[in-house]
Design a protein around this motif. Structure first.
Motif, PDB file in Angstrom:
ATOM      1  N   GLY A  27      16.338  63.484 113.276  1.00 42.98           N
ATOM      2  CA  GLY A  27      15.124  64.274 113.296  1.00 42.98           C
ATOM      3  C   GLY A  27      14.360  64.156 111.990  1.00 42.98           C
ATOM      4  N   VAL A  28      13.557  65.164 111.723  1.00 39.78           N
ATOM      5  CA  VAL A  28      12.753  65.202 110.508  1.00 39.78           C
ATOM      6  C   VAL A  28      13.658  65.162 109.280  1.00 39.78           C
ATOM      7  N   LEU A  29      14.710  65.958 109.299  1.00 44.23           N
ATOM      8  CA  LEU A  29      15.690  65.900 108.223  1.00 44.23           C
ATOM      9  C   LEU A  29      16.702  64.813 108.548  1.00 44.23           C
ATOM     10  N   CYS A  30      17.258  64.204 107.525  1.00 45.94           N
ATOM     11  CA  CYS A  30      18.228  63.139 107.779  1.00 45.94           C
ATOM     12  C   CYS A  30      19.645  63.679 107.967  1.00 45.94           C
ATOM     13  N   PHE A  31      19.804  65.021 107.870  1.00 45.05           N
ATOM     14  CA  PHE A  31      21.109  65.629 108.110  1.00 45.05           C
ATOM     15  C   PHE A  31      20.920  67.077 108.564  1.00 45.05           C
ATOM     16  N   VAL A  32      21.976  67.611 109.141  1.00 41.13           N
ATOM     17  CA  VAL A  32      22.041  69.025 109.508  1.00 41.13           C
ATOM     18  C   VAL A  32      23.249  69.585 108.777  1.00 41.13           C
ATOM     19  N   ALA A  33      23.089  70.749 108.176  1.00 35.85           N
ATOM     20  CA  ALA A  33      24.196  71.366 107.437  1.00 35.85           C
ATOM     21  C   ALA A  33      24.456  72.764 107.980  1.00 35.85           C
ATOM     22  N   GLU A  34      25.729  73.110 108.060  1.00 36.01           N
ATOM     23  CA  GLU A  34      26.169  74.450 108.441  1.00 36.01           C
ATOM     24  C   GLU A  34      27.082  74.985 107.366  1.00 36.01           C
ATOM     25  N   PRO A  35      26.730  76.026 106.684  1.00 31.73           N
ATOM     26  CA  PRO A  35      25.478  76.760 106.793  1.00 31.73           C
ATOM     27  C   PRO A  35      24.323  75.949 106.214  1.00 31.73           C
ATOM     28  N   SER A  36      23.150  76.342 106.596  1.00 35.15           N
ATOM     29  CA  SER A  36      21.943  75.668 106.138  1.00 35.15           C
ATOM     30  C   SER A  36      21.817  75.777 104.618  1.00 35.15           C
ATOM     31  N   LEU A  37      21.587  74.648 103.958  1.00 31.72           N
ATOM     32  CA  LEU A  37      21.440  74.662 102.501  1.00 31.72           C
ATOM     33  C   LEU A  37      20.228  75.481 102.076  1.00 31.72           C
ATOM     34  N   VAL A  38      19.175  75.436 102.869  1.00 27.61           N
ATOM     35  CA  VAL A  38      17.972  76.220 102.566  1.00 27.61           C
ATOM     36  C   VAL A  38      18.282  77.714 102.684  1.00 27.61           C
ATOM     37  N   ASP A  39      19.027  78.093 103.718  1.00 28.77           N
ATOM     38  CA  ASP A  39      19.382  79.506 103.893  1.00 28.77           C
ATOM     39  C   ASP A  39      20.233  80.017 102.729  1.00 28.77           C
ATOM     40  N   VAL A  40      21.184  79.214 102.286  1.00 27.64           N
ATOM     41  CA  VAL A  40      22.027  79.624 101.161  1.00 27.64           C
ATOM     42  C   VAL A  40      21.163  79.746  99.905  1.00 27.64           C
ATOM     43  N   TYR A  41      20.314  78.755  99.673  1.00 27.57           N
ATOM     44  CA  TYR A  41      19.421  78.786  98.513  1.00 27.57           C
ATOM     45  C   TYR A  41      18.577  80.063  98.517  1.00 27.57           C
ATOM     46  N   GLU A  42      17.987  80.376  99.660  1.00 31.72           N
ATOM     47  CA  GLU A  42      17.130  81.564  99.766  1.00 31.72           C
ATOM     48  C   GLU A  42      17.924  82.861  99.587  1.00 31.72           C
ATOM     49  N   ALA A  43      19.169  82.889 100.047  1.00 32.28           N
ATOM     50  CA  ALA A  43      19.996  84.081  99.859  1.00 32.28           C
ATOM     51  C   ALA A  43      20.284  84.319  98.373  1.00 32.28           C
ATOM     52  N   VAL A  44      20.554  83.253  97.641  1.00 31.92           N
ATOM     53  CA  VAL A  44      20.778  83.399  96.203  1.00 31.92           C
ATOM     54  C   VAL A  44      19.486  83.867  95.530  1.00 31.92           C
ATOM     55  N   GLU A  45      18.377  83.286  95.915  1.00 30.99           N
ATOM     56  CA  GLU A  45      17.094  83.711  95.358  1.00 30.99           C
ATOM     57  C   GLU A  45      16.849  85.191  95.629  1.00 30.99           C
ATOM     58  N   GLY A  46      17.213  85.628  96.822  1.00 34.75           N
ATOM     59  CA  GLY A  46      17.023  87.023  97.198  1.00 34.75           C
ATOM     60  C   GLY A  46      17.874  87.984  96.383  1.00 34.75           C
ATOM     61  N   SER A  47      18.939  87.470  95.787  1.00 33.69           N
ATOM     62  CA  SER A  47      19.797  88.327  94.966  1.00 33.69           C
ATOM     63  C   SER A  47      19.217  88.553  93.569  1.00 33.69           C
ATOM     64  N   CYS A  48      18.215  87.791  93.211  1.00 34.83           N
ATOM     65  CA  CYS A  48      17.571  87.959  91.902  1.00 34.83           C
ATOM     66  C   CYS A  48      16.620  89.147  91.952  1.00 34.83           C
ATOM     67  N   ALA A  49      16.478  89.793  90.845  1.00 35.95           N
ATOM     68  CA  ALA A  49      15.538  90.906  90.680  1.00 35.95           C
ATOM     69  C   ALA A  49      15.699  91.988  91.742  1.00 35.95           C
ATOM     70  N   PRO A  50      16.930  92.477  91.971  1.00 35.49           N
ATOM     71  CA  PRO A  50      17.105  93.519  92.991  1.00 35.49           C
ATOM     72  C   PRO A  50      16.345  94.804  92.652  1.00 35.49           C
ATOM     73  N   SER A  51      16.068  95.016  91.374  1.00 28.47           N
ATOM     74  CA  SER A  51      15.331  96.213  90.977  1.00 28.47           C
ATOM     75  C   SER A  51      13.827  96.011  91.087  1.00 28.47           C
ATOM     76  N   GLY A  52      13.407  94.821  91.427  1.00 35.22           N
ATOM     77  CA  GLY A  52      11.985  94.525  91.533  1.00 35.22           C
ATOM     78  C   GLY A  52      11.396  93.958  90.253  1.00 35.22           C
ATOM     79  N   GLU A  53      12.197  93.937  89.183  1.00 34.69           N
ATOM     80  CA  GLU A  53      11.740  93.366  87.921  1.00 34.69           C
ATOM     81  C   GLU A  53      12.497  92.074  87.669  1.00 34.69           C
ATOM     82  N   TRP A  54      11.760  91.005  87.450  1.00 27.37           N
ATOM     83  CA  TRP A  54      12.338  89.695  87.206  1.00 27.37           C
ATOM     84  C   TRP A  54      12.753  89.621  85.743  1.00 27.37           C
ATOM     85  N   THR A  55      14.026  89.327  85.478  1.00 25.37           N
ATOM     86  CA  THR A  55      14.526  89.267  84.110  1.00 25.37           C
ATOM     87  C   THR A  55      14.732  87.811  83.689  1.00 25.37           C
TER      88      THR A  55
END
Length: 122
Positions: A27-55
């Motif tokens: 397909g468009v991507l040359c591989f499929v990963a489980e779990p999705s690498l993008v999903d894992v990346y976004e979950a880590v990003e979501g853990s940053c700045a839990p108080s709403g202030e970026w440090t």
């Protein structure tokens, strides 16, 4: 803030799943990963700045997470069907991507801080 490259790498690696199953795709991507690498990346990003202030620590987590994601993605692109392990990403691969990502002039202060930081792997 003093950055210890080895510690940054180890802390980043611990945020990723121990294994990721990869299989080639036509397909468009040359591989499929489980779990999705993008999903894992976004979950880590979501853990940053839990108080709403970026440090400064969140900024380094963000940069390191992106670099680790890029390194794992590069491995997945070259893989046949198999399990990739987060430990397959070496410090050298991570460091190479960190340096590339910090190469733009807008990251000058961070690049200097990173380059001057100790690494027990050097």
């Amino acid at each position: 803030m003093v950055i210890e490259k080895a510690k940054l790498f180890e802390n980043t690696r611990e945020r990723w799943p121990a294994t990721v199953y990869v299989r080639p795709s036509k397909g468009v991507l040359c591989f499929v990963a489980e779990p999705s690498l993008v999903d894992v990346y976004e979950a880590v990003e979501g853990s940053c700045a839990p108080s709403g202030e970026w440090t400064a620590e969140d900024e380094w987590t963000h940069l390191a997470n992106w670099s680790f994601h890029q390194a794992l993605w590069a491995l997945a692109e070259r893989s046949a069907e198999r399990q990739l392990h987060r430990n397959d990403v070496t410090f050298h691969m991570f460091d190479e991507r960190m340096r590339f990502n910090l190469s733009d002039e807008c990251w000058n202060a961070e690049r200097i801080e990173y380059e001057e930081s100790p690494s027990r792997f050097d």
